[in-house]
Design a protein around this motif. Structure first.
Motif, PDB file in Angstrom:
ATOM      1  N   ILE A   1      43.800 111.649 132.431  1.00 52.27           N
ATOM      2  CA  ILE A   1      43.147 111.971 131.124  1.00 52.27           C
ATOM      3  C   ILE A   1      43.703 111.418 130.086  1.00 52.27           C
ATOM      4  O   ILE A   1      45.108 111.626 129.749  1.00 52.27           O
ATOM      5  N   TYR A   2      43.252 110.641 128.984  1.00 52.16           N
ATOM      6  CA  TYR A   2      44.036 110.230 127.767  1.00 52.16           C
ATOM      7  C   TYR A   2      43.341 110.868 126.743  1.00 52.16           C
ATOM      8  O   TYR A   2      41.850 111.066 126.877  1.00 52.16           O
ATOM      9  N   THR A   3      44.164 111.295 125.757  1.00 54.38           N
ATOM     10  CA  THR A   3      43.784 111.794 124.419  1.00 54.38           C
ATOM     11  C   THR A   3      43.953 110.958 123.379  1.00 54.38           C
ATOM     12  O   THR A   3      44.857 110.125 123.300  1.00 54.38           O
TER      13      THR A   3
ATOM     14  N   CYS B   1      38.772 106.124 115.135  1.00 54.88           N
ATOM     15  CA  CYS B   1      38.209 107.261 115.491  1.00 54.88           C
ATOM     16  C   CYS B   1      38.992 107.911 116.922  1.00 54.88           C
ATOM     17  O   CYS B   1      39.820 107.266 117.483  1.00 54.88           O
ATOM     18  N   ALA B   2      38.683 109.206 117.022  1.00 57.14           N
ATOM     19  CA  ALA B   2      39.329 109.767 118.044  1.00 57.14           C
ATOM     20  C   ALA B   2      39.293 109.140 119.591  1.00 57.14           C
ATOM     21  O   ALA B   2      40.213 109.138 120.308  1.00 57.14           O
ATOM     22  N   GLU B   3      37.713 108.924 119.547  1.00 56.87           N
ATOM     23  CA  GLU B   3      37.495 108.315 121.002  1.00 56.87           C
ATOM     24  C   GLU B   3      38.448 106.800 121.187  1.00 56.87           C
ATOM     25  O   GLU B   3      38.761 106.423 122.191  1.00 56.87           O
ATOM     26  N   ARG B   4      38.159 106.033 120.170  1.00 56.61           N
ATOM     27  CA  ARG B   4      38.875 104.812 120.106  1.00 56.61           C
ATOM     28  C   ARG B   4      40.484 104.800 120.274  1.00 56.61           C
ATOM     29  O   ARG B   4      41.290 104.293 121.071  1.00 56.61           O
TER      30      ARG B   4
ATOM     31  N   ALA C   1      41.919 107.426 121.770  1.00 56.87           N
ATOM     32  CA  ALA C   1      42.352 107.643 123.324  1.00 56.87           C
ATOM     33  C   ALA C   1      42.052 106.516 124.367  1.00 56.87           C
ATOM     34  O   ALA C   1      42.842 106.384 125.135  1.00 56.87           O
ATOM     35  N   ILE C   2      40.928 105.883 123.950  1.00 61.46           N
ATOM     36  CA  ILE C   2      40.837 104.487 124.527  1.00 61.46           C
ATOM     37  C   ILE C   2      41.921 103.450 124.764  1.00 61.46           C
ATOM     38  O   ILE C   2      42.380 102.934 125.583  1.00 61.46           O
ATOM     39  N   PHE C   3      42.508 103.304 123.497  1.00 65.11           N
ATOM     40  CA  PHE C   3      43.560 102.393 123.115  1.00 65.11           C
ATOM     41  C   PHE C   3      44.885 103.028 123.856  1.00 65.11           C
ATOM     42  O   PHE C   3      45.717 102.293 124.537  1.00 65.11           O
ATOM     43  N   ASN C   4      44.998 104.501 124.102  1.00 67.69           N
ATOM     44  CA  ASN C   4      46.072 104.897 124.765  1.00 67.69           C
ATOM     45  C   ASN C   4      45.928 104.657 126.191  1.00 67.69           C
ATOM     46  O   ASN C   4      46.845 104.364 126.919  1.00 67.69           O
TER      47      ASN C   4
ATOM     48  N   ILE D   1      36.725 103.431 132.013  1.00 67.76           N
ATOM     49  CA  ILE D   1      36.279 105.051 131.582  1.00 67.76           C
ATOM     50  C   ILE D   1      35.306 105.496 132.365  1.00 67.76           C
ATOM     51  O   ILE D   1      34.158 104.893 132.629  1.00 67.76           O
ATOM     52  N   ALA D   2      35.466 106.763 132.786  1.00 69.84           N
ATOM     53  CA  ALA D   2      34.610 107.311 133.515  1.00 69.84           C
ATOM     54  C   ALA D   2      33.598 108.624 132.497  1.00 69.84           C
ATOM     55  O   ALA D   2      32.527 108.648 132.839  1.00 69.84           O
ATOM     56  N   LYS D   3      34.390 109.261 131.859  1.00 68.00           N
ATOM     57  CA  LYS D   3      33.992 110.321 130.842  1.00 68.00           C
ATOM     58  C   LYS D   3      34.637 110.163 129.675  1.00 68.00           C
ATOM     59  O   LYS D   3      35.689 110.094 129.573  1.00 68.00           O
ATOM     60  N   VAL D   4      33.831 110.920 128.798  1.00 66.22           N
ATOM     61  CA  VAL D   4      34.246 110.857 127.127  1.00 66.22           C
ATOM     62  C   VAL D   4      33.752 112.133 126.772  1.00 66.22           C
ATOM     63  O   VAL D   4      32.748 112.443 127.046  1.00 66.22           O
ATOM     64  N   ILE D   5      34.821 113.077 125.976  1.00 73.08           N
ATOM     65  CA  ILE D   5      34.459 114.003 125.325  1.00 73.08           C
ATOM     66  C   ILE D   5      35.092 114.018 123.867  1.00 73.08           C
ATOM     67  O   ILE D   5      36.307 113.570 123.876  1.00 73.08           O
ATOM     68  N   ALA D   6      34.324 114.347 122.713  1.00 72.22           N
ATOM     69  CA  ALA D   6      34.836 114.233 121.511  1.00 72.22           C
ATOM     70  C   ALA D   6      34.639 115.725 120.838  1.00 72.22           C
ATOM     71  O   ALA D   6      33.678 116.096 121.088  1.00 72.22           O
ATOM     72  N   ILE D   7      35.716 116.231 120.286  1.00 77.15           N
ATOM     73  CA  ILE D   7      35.803 117.459 119.769  1.00 77.15           C
ATOM     74  C   ILE D   7      35.655 117.239 118.191  1.00 77.15           C
ATOM     75  O   ILE D   7      36.481 117.109 117.729  1.00 77.15           O
TER      76      ILE D   7
END
Length: 131
Positions: free
Chosen positions: A41-43, A56-59, A61-64, A73-79
């Motif tokens: 899991i990456y945040t 954005c938070a998703e990008r 996390a992806i860059f991390n 990537i398998a799954k993504v969640i944004a809060i």
């Protein structure tokens, strides 16, 4: 709902911490967690600037994830700032498509954590220019 979604939700919530960094930058209004194909899991958090240099938070996390050498990537969640989950924006979708042009349609997106509603990126991004 799969247990991993709870782990991802908790990981994203743990880093959210909405805060003002300077007069020009705020961070943490939105947070995200990415589950890589390897199961890690990456945040990330959103970073908003007054001059559109934010991310954005998703990008984030992806860059991390990419920084550590992974690229699938398998799954993504944004809060969101209201504590509810939501769909990635167009820029985040575009990055996922370009990162995984032959597999992006299979990425699972948690649209509504409270109800456990999960969709595939291909369902919400059906006819992208990459194909």
């Amino acid at each position: 709902m799969e247990k991993i979604w709870e782990e991802m939700f908790n990981a994203a919530k743990a880093v959210q911490n909405d805060r003002q960094i300077s007069d020009y930058i705020s961070a943490g209004g939105v947070s995200a967690a990415i589950l890589s194909a390897s199961g890690k899991i990456y945040t990330g958090v959103c970073i908003d600037t007054c001059s559109t240099l934010g991310i954005c938070a998703e990008r984030n996390a992806i860059f991390n994830m990419i920084t550590t050498g992974e690229s699938e990537i398998a799954k993504v969640i944004a809060i969101m700032s209201n504590g509810k989950s939501g769909a990635p924006c167009g820029a985040c979708r575009e990055l996922m498509v370009q990162l995984m042009p032959t597999k992006y349609k299979d990425i699972e997106i948690m649209l509504d954590y409270e109800s456990g509603r999960v969709v595939k990126l291909g369902d919400i991004t059906p006819e992208w220019w990459i194909g």
